[in-house]
Each structure stands twice: as structure tokens, then as C-alpha cells.
Write a protein that holds these residues in place. Structure first.
Motif, PDB file in Angstrom:
ATOM      1  N   LEU A  28      -2.595  -4.264  -6.482  1.00 30.54           N
ATOM      2  CA  LEU A  28      -1.289  -3.606  -6.502  1.00 30.54           C
ATOM      3  C   LEU A  28      -1.095  -2.714  -5.285  1.00 30.54           C
ATOM      4  O   LEU A  28       0.026  -2.570  -4.772  1.00 30.54           O
ATOM      5  N   ARG A  31       0.623  -4.115  -2.479  1.00 33.12           N
ATOM      6  CA  ARG A  31       2.077  -4.211  -2.644  1.00 33.12           C
ATOM      7  C   ARG A  31       2.754  -2.848  -2.540  1.00 33.12           C
ATOM      8  O   ARG A  31       3.951  -2.727  -2.740  1.00 33.12           O
ATOM      9  N   ILE A  33       2.034  -0.412  -4.658  1.00 30.48           N
ATOM     10  CA  ILE A  33       2.120   0.113  -6.019  1.00 30.48           C
ATOM     11  C   ILE A  33       0.853   0.901  -6.310  1.00 30.48           C
ATOM     12  O   ILE A  33      -0.253   0.367  -6.208  1.00 30.48           O
ATOM     13  N   THR A  35      -1.771   2.826  -8.722  1.00 28.07           N
ATOM     14  CA  THR A  35      -2.301   3.018 -10.070  1.00 28.07           C
ATOM     15  C   THR A  35      -3.808   3.175  -9.953  1.00 28.07           C
ATOM     16  O   THR A  35      -4.373   3.112  -8.862  1.00 28.07           O
ATOM     17  N   ASN A 156       5.312  -5.780  -9.410  1.00 24.82           N
ATOM     18  CA  ASN A 156       5.877  -4.595  -8.748  1.00 24.82           C
ATOM     19  C   ASN A 156       6.190  -3.501  -9.766  1.00 24.82           C
ATOM     20  O   ASN A 156       6.721  -2.456  -9.399  1.00 24.82           O
ATOM     21  N   ASP A 157       5.896  -3.751 -11.036  1.00 22.38           N
ATOM     22  CA  ASP A 157       6.146  -2.781 -12.099  1.00 22.38           C
ATOM     23  C   ASP A 157       4.814  -2.412 -12.748  1.00 22.38           C
ATOM     24  O   ASP A 157       4.305  -3.131 -13.595  1.00 22.38           O
ATOM     25  N   ARG A 158       4.269  -1.283 -12.347  1.00 21.88           N
ATOM     26  CA  ARG A 158       2.936  -0.918 -12.842  1.00 21.88           C
ATOM     27  C   ARG A 158       2.934  -0.554 -14.328  1.00 21.88           C
ATOM     28  O   ARG A 158       1.890  -0.557 -14.957  1.00 21.88           O
TER      29      ARG A 158
END
Length: 325
Positions: A28, A31, A33, A35, A156-158
């Protein structure tokens, strides 16, 4: 006609590709993102998940779980006269994944169909199988939950992509004179469609809408805890039992916080809750039979024990089944 339907064998399968939180976080990060393992574990209890290979489908992993369940039940494909597959990630628009599973198992002739109730799918499928057996329409059924949610995730949505994984679980359900499925309670409320959905469809050879998973996590959590408690109490009431009679709560493995909250409301210690979410994440309709199989093979679940299975998923659907194992 059979008086009851009993679970006589369990099986499960996780695809070989295992992705830890650290590995997912690294992917991620490429990208943009952000986390971390700590962030994911604190909010979900998940440590890793499994993803299918490019050439694996729901039918493939469902077949593996089914074979293990049949082996445990001492049954072969020739002994099965009903196949129900709970899945929201079918191999094709049609035919059903159950028909494809039937063919891959070398079977033909018996009824085979899918049930689509997302994460409640296995509870729905088990209830349908129980009803068909008790009505005399089958003697030995394969009830399978198989999902490849990795193909629906928005990386793209953690808040969602860290939650789900792929896997399959199955049981053999047989006609019996001894109590097995004691009670079931199923519900749905379509007004909550928008809080958990994949709002896309195929038309004219193109995907219209958004084919990736969307979820309002807070809304799902709030609704899930309340309806799971009600469904659990409903099946206990139908069977004239109480919380103290439950040996194991085997909930849909969505999020450790939902499971903890449900257990508290039912006055059950976490020692009586089967928890496997840390190893595979949310596998939707596969998670309950997967968790059941793990508990059976560990020796935790024993013959004669009362098992409370419950799930909640998009639709919004929810339900519970009380089982004498």
C-alpha cells in the motif's frame, strides 16, 4: 422423511499465498496509502490474509474444502445428493458456482445452486440444506462457503482492503434421527444496501458502476452487534435453551471487536468463542465453516456440544443457526 439433519464432516481451505499486515502495508505504501501492522491489529484483530492465484476461482477453493469435508464424513461424491454454495464472488455470472463445483468433483444429476447473502451466506445455505433434508428432498448435502474477495477490493481504501481475504469452508449435512440443526433464524433489510455493497454490474460487455467493495464501517458495526444478539437469542428461544447451554459461539469472522461485543451481550466468555480472523481476515460466507473446521480439527469442538453459528453481511442480511454437533 428425516427428522433432523446433522453435520457429519467439516473441511476448509486457504489458498497458499499468505500476506501479512507488514507485507500488505508495504504494498500500500507504494500507492501512497499509509497503514501498519499495529493499526490493522488494533482495529480488526487481523494479522494476515490469503489471496488466490490468478488462475484460482471460488469453485477451485470450494472443491478443496468440500473434499476435506467429505473425507471427514466418510463420504464420496457418489454419496452426495445436494450441493449448495454460498458465495458473493462466483466464477461466472452463470452458471452457478455450485454447478461448476459439482462437475469438478466428478458428479452429475443432483441439484446444485448458489445462495447469495454475502457474509451471512453460510448460515442461509445451512438453513436451506436443513429444510431440504427434513422435507425428504435430499439425504446428504454439501454446504460450502467459498469467496475470492481479493478481486473486489479497492487497494486505495485502507479502511476496507485490509479487512478481507479469500478462503473456503464446507460441511457435509446428513439426514439423521438424532438432533443436529436445532433452530435457525434468518433476516434481511434492504434499506441498508448502501452501507456494504459492490455497486457494479455487467451490461453490453462492460462493467457499469463501481465493481469494488464499499463499506461504511461504523454503520456496519453498530447494526451488526444489535442484530447478532437478537438472532442468537431467537434461536436459543426456539430450541428452549439459554446462553449457559452454548458450548461454542462460532461467529462470522469479520472483526474481533464485533465478536467481543456480541459475546459480552450474550454473557459468554471469549474462551467460548472460536476466533480465527487473525489468520485469514474476513472471508465472508467462508468464515463460519472455516472457523468451525479449525475448531473441530483442533479438538475444541466435541460431539454433543451446542454450537451457535451467526453471521451478518451486506444486504443487509443476518442470521443464526443453533447446532448440536
Amino acid at each position: 422423511m428425516a427428522k433432523y439433519a446433522r453435520i457429519t464432516g467439516t473441511g476448509s481451505y486457504l489458498p497458499p499465498r499468505r500476506i501479512t499486515n507488514d507485507e500488505l502495508a508495504a504494498e500500500l505504501a507504494q500507492r501512497g496509502i499509509e497503514t501498519s501492522n499495529e493499526w490493522i491489529v488494533e482495529r480488526t484483530g487481523i494479522h494476515a490474509r490469503h489471496f488466490v492465484a490468478a488462475d484460482q476461482f471460488a469453485s477451485d477453493i470450494g472443491v478443496e474444502a468440500a473434499r476435506r469435508a467429505m473425507e471427514a464424513a466418510g463420504a464420496g461424491p457418489e454419496d452426495i445428493d445436494l450441493i449448495i454454495v454460498a458465495t458473493s464472488t462466483p466464477d461466472m455470472v452463470f452458471p452457478s458456482t455450485a454447478a461448476i463445483v459439482q462437475h469438478k468433483l466428478g458428479m452429475a444429476g443432483c441439484p446444485a445452486f448458489d445462495v447469495q447473502a454475502v457474509c451471512s451466506g453460510f448460515v442461509y445455505a445451512l438453513t436451506v440444506g436443513d429444510a431440504m433434508i427434513r422435507a425428504g428432498n435430499a439425504k446428504r448435502a454439501l454446504i460450502i462457503g467459498a469467496e475470492v474477495f481479493s478481486r473486489l477490493l479497492d487497494f486505495n481504501d485502507r479502511t476496507t482492503c485490509v479487512l478481507f481475504g479469500d478462503g473456503a469452508g464446507a460441511v457435509v449435512l446428513e439426514a439423521s434421527d438424532e438432533p443436529g440443526i436445532l433452530a435457525s433464524d434468518l433476516h434481511a433489510d434492504g434499506k441498508h444496501v448502501g452501507i456494504l455493497c459492490v455497486p457494479g454490474h455487467v451490461s453490453g460487455g462492460q462493467v457499469l458502476g463501481d465493481p469494488l467493495l464499499k463499506m461504511d464501517g461504523q454503520a456496519v458495526f453498530k447494526l451488526a452487534v444489535g442484530v447478532l444478539e437478537k438472532a442468537a437469542r431467537a434461536v436459543l428461544d426456539k430450541a428452549s435453551l439459554t446462553e449457559s447451554d452454548v458450548d461454542w459461539l462460532i461467529p462470522h469472522q469479520a472483526n474481533i471487536r464485533i465478536m467481543q461485543s456480541t459475546a459480552r451481550k450474550l454473557h459468554l466468555p471469549m474462551e467460548k468463542v472460536v476466533v480465527t480472523v487473525q489468520d485469514h481476515g474476513n472471508t465472508s460466507a467462508a468464515s463460519i465453516p472455516l472457523a468451525l473446521d479449525v475448531a473441530v480439527r483442533k479438538g475444541d469442538v466435541q460431539k454433543g456440544q451446542n454450537l451457535l453459528l451467526e453471521g451478518v453481511g451486506g444486504g443487509f442480511t443476518w442470521g443464526a443457526v443453533l447446532v448440536k454437533y
